[in-house]
Structures are given as C-alpha cells and as structure tokens.
Design an enzyme around this catalytic site. Structure first.
Site, short mmCIF file in Angstrom:
data_model
loop_
_atom_site.label_atom_id
_atom_site.label_comp_id
_atom_site.label_asym_id
_atom_site.label_seq_id
_atom_site.Cartn_x
_atom_site.Cartn_y
_atom_site.Cartn_z
N HIS A 42 -9.38 1.49 4.95
CA HIS A 42 -7.97 1.47 5.50
C HIS A 42 -8.37 2.44 6.91
O HIS A 42 -9.16 3.25 6.65
CB HIS A 42 -7.05 2.07 4.60
CG HIS A 42 -5.62 1.85 5.05
ND1 HIS A 42 -5.31 2.93 6.26
CD2 HIS A 42 -4.59 1.08 5.21
CE1 HIS A 42 -4.19 2.80 6.62
NE2 HIS A 42 -3.67 1.40 5.89
N GLU A 53 -5.24 -4.92 10.70
CA GLU A 53 -4.48 -3.89 10.87
C GLU A 53 -4.48 -3.27 12.28
O GLU A 53 -5.53 -2.21 12.16
CB GLU A 53 -4.42 -2.76 9.87
CG GLU A 53 -3.95 -3.63 8.42
CD GLU A 53 -3.34 -2.50 7.54
OE1 GLU A 53 -2.22 -2.76 7.08
OE2 GLU A 53 -4.05 -1.25 7.20
N ASN A 97 0.96 -1.19 0.08
CA ASN A 97 -0.17 -0.03 -0.27
C ASN A 97 0.96 1.15 0.05
O ASN A 97 1.50 1.65 1.07
CB ASN A 97 -0.75 0.06 1.31
CG ASN A 97 -1.56 1.34 1.50
OD1 ASN A 97 -1.71 2.11 0.71
ND2 ASN A 97 -2.25 1.44 2.66
N TRP A 98 1.00 1.93 -1.36
CA TRP A 98 2.05 2.82 -1.40
C TRP A 98 1.41 4.28 -0.47
O TRP A 98 2.23 5.22 -0.71
CB TRP A 98 2.18 3.17 -2.74
CG TRP A 98 3.21 2.03 -3.50
CD1 TRP A 98 3.53 0.85 -2.84
CD2 TRP A 98 3.63 2.02 -4.79
NE1 TRP A 98 4.22 -0.12 -3.81
CE2 TRP A 98 4.22 0.59 -4.87
CE3 TRP A 98 3.56 2.79 -5.68
CZ2 TRP A 98 4.87 0.23 -6.09
CZ3 TRP A 98 4.39 2.47 -6.86
CH2 TRP A 98 4.94 1.02 -7.02
N LYS A 99 0.10 4.19 -0.30
CA LYS A 99 -0.23 5.38 0.32
C LYS A 99 -0.28 6.53 -0.69
O LYS A 99 -0.04 6.61 -1.68
CB LYS A 99 0.04 5.71 1.57
CG LYS A 99 -0.27 4.50 2.54
CD LYS A 99 0.14 4.62 3.98
CE LYS A 99 -0.06 3.31 4.72
NZ LYS A 99 -0.02 3.39 6.03
N GLY A 153 2.63 2.27 11.00
CA GLY A 153 3.60 3.37 10.75
C GLY A 153 4.41 3.43 11.95
O GLY A 153 4.92 4.56 12.15
N GLU A 194 -6.53 4.84 7.64
CA GLU A 194 -6.55 6.28 7.43
C GLU A 194 -7.51 6.90 6.81
O GLU A 194 -8.14 8.08 7.01
CB GLU A 194 -5.29 6.51 6.63
CG GLU A 194 -3.90 6.25 7.61
CD GLU A 194 -2.67 5.72 6.68
OE1 GLU A 194 -2.75 5.62 5.39
OE2 GLU A 194 -2.04 4.83 7.56
N SER A 239 3.35 -2.05 10.59
CA SER A 239 4.78 -2.52 10.61
C SER A 239 5.39 -3.64 10.24
O SER A 239 6.26 -4.03 11.07
CB SER A 239 5.12 -2.06 12.39
OG SER A 239 4.76 -0.71 12.51
N GLY A 270 2.86 -1.01 4.38
CA GLY A 270 2.88 0.40 3.95
C GLY A 270 4.22 0.85 3.63
O GLY A 270 4.71 0.55 2.85
N GLY A 271 4.80 1.36 4.61
CA GLY A 271 6.16 1.92 4.64
C GLY A 271 7.30 0.91 3.94
O GLY A 271 7.85 1.55 3.07
P1 PGA Z 1 2.93 0.32 7.71
O1 PGA Z 1 1.53 0.38 7.10
O2 PGA Z 1 3.20 -1.03 7.47
O3 PGA Z 1 3.67 1.53 7.26
O4 PGA Z 1 2.61 0.02 9.11
C1 PGA Z 1 0.64 -0.48 6.94
C2 PGA Z 1 -0.72 0.05 6.40
O5 PGA Z 1 -1.26 0.95 6.73
O6 PGA Z 1 -1.34 -0.74 5.47
#
Ligand code: PGA
Length: 253
Positions: A101, A171, A13-15, A177, A103, A215, A236-237
């Site tokens: 998600h 999640e 997930n590149w956001k 993150g 966010e 994470s 994500g990251g």
């Molecule tokens: P993260 O994000 O790997 O940076 O914790 C995961 C996500 O939000 O899907």
C-alpha cells in the site's frame, strides 16, 4: 465492469482506525448484510482490520466475510520485532493480505522488491496477495502514470502468482483519502494497460482481479465499477461505515 469469468472483490482497508468494539460492530453489521444478501451477493467481500482485532473479527463473522491483513513480513519467522508473518495470518483464518500500500511504501520505505518478497511469503502461506500500485501526482503530471504502474507490477509480482492468489489494486496516490478521483477514461486506460501486462506475464493473467482504489464512495462507485477491467474496489475511508461500504459492495458487479 467485471471481466468475463471474474468475480469482483470489494475490499475494505480499515487502516489504523477504531477500537475493538468499533471493529466488532462494523464487522457484524457487514456480516449481517452479507447473510441477508445470501446467494444474491455477486462480489466477494473482504475486510482488513488492524492486526490486534483480526482474531475477534474472524470469530464474530464466522466465515460470512473474508478477512485479511494489511501487511506481512517477507520471512516465515524469526527475529523481526513488531512484524507479523504471513503464516500467522493464515493460522488465524485470514485469506488475503494487502501488500505495498502506498502508505507502507511511504511510511516504511517499502520498495517493489520488498513487496515481491512479501508476496512470495503470502503465497507460500496460501494467502491471496493484494499488491497495490499507483502513481504520485508528479508522475501523473509528467505523463508517467502507466510507465510507473507497469514498473511496479513487473517488480512486485512473485513467482507462482496466478489469478487465484494475486489481486492487483490500482490506487493513484493523489486520490487516496483526498476525495479526488481520476476520470473514467484515465481509469480505463490504466486498467487496460494492467490487463495487457498481466496477460503477457501470467498464463491466466486475463482473469487476475484488478481493483480500483482511491476515494471510492457510494456516490461514485457505480460509475467506477462500470469501467472495463475494473473488477472491484479497495476502499479506505468509506469502508468504516456499514451503509457506505455496503453501497460500494452493491456496485461491484
Ligand atoms: P480511500 O483509501 O478510500 O480512503 O481513498 C483507499 C486506500 O488507501 O486503500
């Protein structure tokens, strides 16, 4: 550890990150890895770039990776400024869409009811919906993790969901993150509860993929992916670097 008859999924997930060139370089780096792995690849690999870069990434990777959107609208078309329809994603060649998600639940006040409507739209467009669920730190501290997650799933799963068109991503919000992850026992308990619920709700709920996210890094992926009923990762990251994401892909088995 993957469940019998379930092929794991490693999803990036590149956001809202990168430029067009960054997206192309990352996608091509991963496509090269996938091509090198060939039939030895034991997981499906999915990348979810920002909307404006989807078409270039799909063209450049030429089917070597699955590509998905990070959201879609619940309606098929119409006066919804700034939104993207599921059918538009499918039209570009996307196969998946991330929905609900945390966010988006926070930034755009998305409820599970709205996630369910979006998931229905995704299924109607023949996309696979990745429905995200997870507890806040306060819910965890109150001992409400499983209750919270079960409620979100019950309220978010659309009619017509099957193991072929639904993926659940667990999640914990406090793990996204932050570099913090739940214990192996905690992840096992939540994934076990999700599996039991899916078996109750869907005739093929035993083989719906349940991803862990929050994470995930190359250094903890093997431990997390070895947990029963963890069928892959939503990343994500660490999905923004070829070597890091590929390290996680390799741990999804
Ligand atoms: P993260 O994000 O790997 O940076 O914790 C995961 C996500 O939000 O899907």
């Amino acid at each position: 550890m993957t469940t019998a008859n379930v092929r794991p999924l490693a999803a990036g997930n590149w956001k809202m990150n990168g430029t067009r060139q960054f997206a192309l370089d990352l996608a091509m780096g991963l496509a090269t890895k996938a091509a090198q792995a060939g039939a030895g690849l034991v997981a499906d690999v999915l990348i979810c770039p920002p909307f404006p870069y989807l078409e270039s990434v799909i063209a450049a990777t030429d089917g070597k990776l699955a590509v998905g959107g990070q959201d879609c609208h619940a309606k098929a078309s119409g006066a919804h400024t700034g939104d993207v329809a599921a059918a538009m994603l499918a039209d570009l060649g996307c196969r998946y869409v991330i929905l609900g998600h945390s966010e988006r639940r926070t930034d755009h006040q998305e409820s599970s009811a709205s996630v369910k409507n979006k998931a229905s739209a995704a299924l109607a467009a023949r996309l696979t919906a990745i429905v995200c669920v997870g507890e806040t730190e306060a819910e965890r501290d109150r001992g409400d993790t499983i209750k919270t997650v079960e409620k979100q799933i019950i309220e978010s799963i659309p009619d017509g969901a099957t193991a072929a068109n639904l993926v659940i991503a667990y999640e914990p919000i406090w793990a996204i993150g932050t570099g913090r992850t739940p214990t192996v026992a905690d992840v096992a308990a939540v994934h076990g509860a999700i599996r039991r619920l899916l078996r109750q709700k869907l005739s093929d709920g035993g083989t719906v993929r349940i991803l862990y996210g929050g994470s995930v890094k190359p250094s903890n992926a093997a431990e997390l992916m070895a947990i029963p009923e963890v069928n892959g990762a939503l990343v994500g990251g660490a999905s923004l670097k070829v070597e890091d994401f590929w390290g996680i892909v390799a741990a999804c088995r």
